[in-house]
Design an enzyme around this catalytic site. Structure first.
Site, mmCIF file in Angstrom:
data_model
loop_
_atom_site.group_PDB
_atom_site.id
_atom_site.type_symbol
_atom_site.label_atom_id
_atom_site.label_comp_id
_atom_site.label_asym_id
_atom_site.label_seq_id
_atom_site.Cartn_x
_atom_site.Cartn_y
_atom_site.Cartn_z
ATOM 1 C CD GLU A 59 -6.150 1.347 2.380
ATOM 2 O OE1 GLU A 59 -6.935 2.047 1.511
ATOM 3 O OE2 GLU A 59 -6.282 0.498 1.668
ATOM 4 C CB SER A 115 -8.852 -1.493 4.308
ATOM 5 O OG SER A 115 -9.098 -2.609 3.579
ATOM 6 N NE ARG A 174 -4.222 -1.776 -0.380
ATOM 7 C CZ ARG A 174 -3.712 -2.811 -0.506
ATOM 8 N NH1 ARG A 174 -2.980 -3.484 -0.588
ATOM 9 N NH2 ARG A 174 -5.281 -3.952 -0.460
HETATM 10 P P1 FAD Z 1 -9.143 8.485 -6.011
HETATM 11 O O1 FAD Z 1 -9.148 7.823 -4.646
HETATM 12 O O2 FAD Z 1 -9.201 9.295 -6.417
HETATM 13 O O3 FAD Z 1 -7.457 9.060 -5.021
HETATM 14 C C1 FAD Z 1 -6.987 8.185 -3.898
HETATM 15 C C2 FAD Z 1 -5.768 8.549 -4.048
HETATM 16 O O4 FAD Z 1 -4.551 9.080 -5.593
HETATM 17 C C3 FAD Z 1 -5.170 10.889 -3.968
HETATM 18 O O5 FAD Z 1 -4.513 11.351 -3.188
HETATM 19 C C4 FAD Z 1 -5.259 11.241 -5.398
HETATM 20 O O6 FAD Z 1 -4.629 12.728 -5.081
HETATM 21 C C5 FAD Z 1 -3.753 10.201 -5.935
HETATM 22 N N1 FAD Z 1 -4.629 10.316 -7.543
HETATM 23 C C6 FAD Z 1 -5.650 9.263 -7.775
HETATM 24 N N2 FAD Z 1 -5.638 10.187 -9.290
HETATM 25 C C7 FAD Z 1 -4.146 10.101 -9.369
HETATM 26 C C8 FAD Z 1 -3.396 9.733 -10.940
HETATM 27 N N3 FAD Z 1 -3.890 10.221 -11.922
HETATM 28 N N4 FAD Z 1 -1.837 10.636 -10.715
HETATM 29 C C9 FAD Z 1 -1.908 10.976 -9.602
HETATM 30 N N5 FAD Z 1 -2.967 10.858 -8.152
HETATM 31 C C10 FAD Z 1 -3.510 10.304 -7.978
HETATM 32 N N6 FAD Z 1 -7.463 -0.896 -2.312
HETATM 33 C C11 FAD Z 1 -6.877 -2.216 -3.155
HETATM 34 O O7 FAD Z 1 -5.568 -1.843 -3.052
HETATM 35 N N7 FAD Z 1 -7.186 -3.826 -2.939
HETATM 36 C C12 FAD Z 1 -8.454 -3.457 -2.396
HETATM 37 O O8 FAD Z 1 -9.147 -4.453 -2.490
HETATM 38 C C13 FAD Z 1 -9.721 -2.793 -2.112
HETATM 39 N N8 FAD Z 1 -10.434 -2.463 -2.415
HETATM 40 C C14 FAD Z 1 -11.673 -1.657 -1.835
HETATM 41 C C15 FAD Z 1 -13.103 -1.733 -1.943
HETATM 42 C C16 FAD Z 1 -13.948 -1.229 -2.213
HETATM 43 C C17 FAD Z 1 -15.852 -1.199 -2.473
HETATM 44 C C18 FAD Z 1 -13.541 0.918 -1.738
HETATM 45 C C19 FAD Z 1 -15.066 2.042 -2.248
HETATM 46 C C20 FAD Z 1 -12.051 0.623 -2.129
HETATM 47 C C21 FAD Z 1 -11.254 -0.398 -2.269
HETATM 48 N N9 FAD Z 1 -9.761 0.406 -2.634
HETATM 49 C C22 FAD Z 1 -8.628 -1.018 -2.478
HETATM 50 C C23 FAD Z 1 -9.418 1.001 -2.519
HETATM 51 C C24 FAD Z 1 -9.399 1.910 -3.572
HETATM 52 O O9 FAD Z 1 -10.561 1.321 -4.806
HETATM 53 C C25 FAD Z 1 -7.708 2.393 -4.392
HETATM 54 O O10 FAD Z 1 -7.102 3.050 -3.262
HETATM 55 C C26 FAD Z 1 -8.065 2.993 -6.171
HETATM 56 O O11 FAD Z 1 -6.747 2.820 -6.499
HETATM 57 C C27 FAD Z 1 -8.801 4.635 -6.120
HETATM 58 O O12 FAD Z 1 -8.011 5.187 -6.987
HETATM 59 P P2 FAD Z 1 -9.528 6.745 -7.237
HETATM 60 O O13 FAD Z 1 -9.718 6.452 -8.692
HETATM 61 O O14 FAD Z 1 -10.778 5.933 -6.537
HETATM 62 O O15 FAD Z 1 -8.635 7.152 -6.356
HETATM 63 N N1 EPU Z 2 -11.069 -10.606 9.888
HETATM 64 C C1 EPU Z 2 -12.104 -10.272 11.326
HETATM 65 N N2 EPU Z 2 -12.970 -9.467 11.659
HETATM 66 C C2 EPU Z 2 -13.566 -8.850 10.251
HETATM 67 C C3 EPU Z 2 -12.274 -8.780 9.363
HETATM 68 C C4 EPU Z 2 -11.337 -8.994 9.065
HETATM 69 O O1 EPU Z 2 -10.999 -11.291 12.116
HETATM 70 O O2 EPU Z 2 -14.123 -7.959 10.114
HETATM 71 C C5 EPU Z 2 -9.885 -11.584 9.847
HETATM 72 C C6 EPU Z 2 -10.222 -12.675 9.905
HETATM 73 O O3 EPU Z 2 -9.456 -13.783 9.815
HETATM 74 C C7 EPU Z 2 -9.561 -12.315 8.030
HETATM 75 C C8 EPU Z 2 -8.396 -11.514 8.101
HETATM 76 O O4 EPU Z 2 -9.339 -10.265 9.038
HETATM 77 O O5 EPU Z 2 -9.739 -13.458 7.808
HETATM 78 C C9 EPU Z 2 -8.317 -11.341 6.724
HETATM 79 O O6 EPU Z 2 -9.994 -10.667 5.821
HETATM 80 P P1 EPU Z 2 -10.206 -10.121 4.342
HETATM 81 O O7 EPU Z 2 -9.449 -11.313 3.957
HETATM 82 O O8 EPU Z 2 -11.008 -9.991 4.577
HETATM 83 O O9 EPU Z 2 -9.158 -9.095 4.403
HETATM 84 P P2 EPU Z 2 -8.411 -7.864 4.710
HETATM 85 O O10 EPU Z 2 -6.824 -8.173 5.189
HETATM 86 O O11 EPU Z 2 -9.371 -7.080 5.745
HETATM 87 C C10 EPU Z 2 -7.250 -6.838 2.777
HETATM 88 C C11 EPU Z 2 -7.054 -5.460 2.368
HETATM 89 C C12 EPU Z 2 -8.117 -5.591 0.912
HETATM 90 C C13 EPU Z 2 -7.779 -6.574 0.322
HETATM 91 C C14 EPU Z 2 -8.397 -7.962 0.984
HETATM 92 C C15 EPU Z 2 -7.887 -9.627 0.158
HETATM 93 C C16 EPU Z 2 -5.802 -3.902 3.539
HETATM 94 C C17 EPU Z 2 -5.586 -2.718 4.397
HETATM 95 N N3 EPU Z 2 -7.174 -4.245 3.473
HETATM 96 O O12 EPU Z 2 -8.245 -6.380 3.508
HETATM 97 O O13 EPU Z 2 -7.994 -3.903 0.375
HETATM 98 O O14 EPU Z 2 -9.406 -6.378 -1.167
HETATM 99 O O15 EPU Z 2 -7.133 -7.858 1.925
HETATM 100 O O16 EPU Z 2 -6.658 -9.420 0.421
HETATM 101 O O17 EPU Z 2 -4.378 -4.653 3.297
HETATM 102 C C18 EPU Z 2 -8.289 -2.156 0.686
HETATM 103 O O18 EPU Z 2 -7.235 -1.791 0.573
HETATM 104 O O19 EPU Z 2 -9.632 -1.081 0.733
HETATM 105 C C19 EPU Z 2 -8.863 -3.476 0.750
HETATM 106 C C20 EPU Z 2 -10.244 -3.691 0.695
#
Ligand code: FAD
Ligand code: EPU
Length: 339
Positions: free
Chosen positions: A334, A238, A164
């Site tokens: 994050e 997250s 991240r």
């Molecule tokens: P924004 O929210 O618009 O911007 C994020 C940051 O990047 C800001 O600081 C912005 O200024 C900067 N930025 C955006 N575009 C540019 C650009 N072109 N050049 C320079 N800076 C820029 N993330 C994960 O890693 N794994 C996940 O599994 C994951 N699951 C998610 C699930 C949900 C339901 C949600 C809502 C979010 C999740 N995220 C996850 C977080 C998010 O999807 C990612 O961080 C994504 O890359 C953000 O993209 P965005 O275009 O919406 O960025």
């Molecule tokens: N857990 C709990 N309680 C909860 C949630 C999680 O006990 O309420 C424990 C469980 O044991 C579970 C473990 O945590 O097995 C891991 O949970 P999960 O698989 O949902 O993944 P996470 O670690 O919570 C991360 C990323 C996600 C990504 C998933 C799958 C980060 C900060 N988050 O979540 O990314 O989708 O793994 O790889 O690393 C995001 O960055 O926005 C995001 C959603």
């Protein structure tokens, strides 16, 4: 001709659904729009916020500056023997790009299916899910330097990707706007199935020799079952990172909490599941005013309707305090906090 709008509501431009206004707002459709914008000293000197899909930020207040919404489109692809190079405009929707690759049998991105947001933001925090990170498919990106108005190519090494993290979130924060990203994929899949949930779901579907499309569908299914859909309940995924601690600290923690959920994270390091820590503090599914944590995933903070950025931020501080008090582990946000 660039259109700069004034006092633009940002509620529909952030997946938390927080109400806030941008003093100025401009949409960028081409690289040359950036050159034109920053030739004008008025905009060059102004505080800026680069916006993609708004799915990884929390707006604390109205933004008293210029919001630059990136909408640069286009996908190009080139096959060289079994290697595939795909280059996409920063404004492409990430999951559209994943689908573009999955449909064509370009392997590498399938575990990153259904992550919200734009292509341009994907390197910022080195997006990751289900055992794959952006860095595994990243080749290079092209970015506009605000201070000089020049475009620069960043290699994978230049980006200094980590969990991240990237150079764009640390040393070069706010200095570059990513305009396109190039990916290195393959026609020969090398599936990452180390997440138990993927293997389990494949078994449930009686799939023994998965295709790229199968993996993409399975990952999408798992995600939908766990994470709230921002179109119905505001959130930014997250809210905190999973904390990485050293083995000595981990051993102390494990002595008091033998069931602590953890993963190896390299030399002498252990990654903890922040969701578990938060749940153990009693926060899972809690509603506090207009905010709270998601009922199926305590790591996700949600807007139950009408929450302000400040309210969500204050709530996140309460969580940080209680996790620190109980476990001695300091959670880091994050989500990007915008003030
Ligand atoms: P924004 O929210 O618009 O911007 C994020 C940051 O990047 C800001 O600081 C912005 O200024 C900067 N930025 C955006 N575009 C540019 C650009 N072109 N050049 C320079 N800076 C820029 N993330 C994960 O890693 N794994 C996940 O599994 C994951 N699951 C998610 C699930 C949900 C339901 C949600 C809502 C979010 C999740 N995220 C996850 C977080 C998010 O999807 C990612 O961080 C994504 O890359 C953000 O993209 P965005 O275009 O919406 O960025
Ligand atoms: N857990 C709990 N309680 C909860 C949630 C999680 O006990 O309420 C424990 C469980 O044991 C579970 C473990 O945590 O097995 C891991 O949970 P999960 O698989 O949902 O993944 P996470 O670690 O919570 C991360 C990323 C996600 C990504 C998933 C799958 C980060 C900060 N988050 O979540 O990314 O989708 O793994 O790889 O690393 C995001 O960055 O926005 C995001 C959603």
């Amino acid at each position: 001709m660039l259109q700069i709008q004034e006092n633009v509501p940002l509620k529909n431009f952030n997946t938390f659904g927080v109400a806030a206004n941008a003093r100025y707002f401009v949409e960028i459709n081409h690289n040359t729009d950036l050159t034109e914008l920053f030739m004008d000293p008025q905009w060059r000197q102004m505080k800026t916020l680069v916006l993609g899909g708004g799915s990884n930020l929390l707006l604390l207040n109205d933004f008293d500056g210029l919001v630059i919404r990136i909408n640069i489109r286009g996908i190009e692809h080139r096959i060289k023997q079994n290697e595939v190079f795909v280059e996409a405009g920063a404004g492409e929707v990430w999951n559209d790009l994943v689908n573009f690759c999955v449909i064509r049998g370009y392997a590498g991105m399938e575990n990153l299916s259904l992550i919200p947001g734009s292509v341009g933001a994907s390197p910022i925090q080195n997006i990751g899910a289900y055992g794959v990170e952006l860095k595994d498919v990243f080749y290079s990106c092209n970015a506009f330097e605000l201070a000089t108005g020049k475009f620069k190519t960043f290699t994978k090494a230049d980006c200094r990707f980590d969990y991240r993290e990237s150079v764009f979130k640390s040393e070069l924060k706010g200095q570059y706007i990513i305009v396109s990203v190039k990916f290195h994929l393959s026609l020969i899949p090398d599936f990452n199935l180390k997440y138990g949930a993927i293997a389990q779901e494949l078994t449930n579907r009686n799939i023994t020799s998965p295709t790229i499309k199968d993996i993409s569908q399975v990952v999408s299914h798992i995600r939908v079952s766990k994470l709230p859909d921002p179109s119905t309940i505001g959130n930014a995924g997250s809210f905190f990172k999973n904390p990485v601690i050293n083995t000595a600290q981990f051993n102390g923690l494990k002595a008091n909490f033998p069931e602590v959920v953890h993963y190896p994270a390299g030399d002498n390091l252990v990654k903890l599941a922040a969701g578990w820590l938060i749940e153990q503090c009693g926060w899972k599914g809690k509603v506090v005013g207009n905010t709270g944590t998601w009922k199926n995933q305590a790591l996700v903070l949600v807007n139950h309707g009408g929450a302000t950025g400040q309210e969500v931020y204050t709530f996140s501080s309460q969580i940080i305090d209680s996790v620190y008090t109980k476990f001695g582990v300091l959670l880091q946000r994050e989500v990007n906090i915008i003030s």
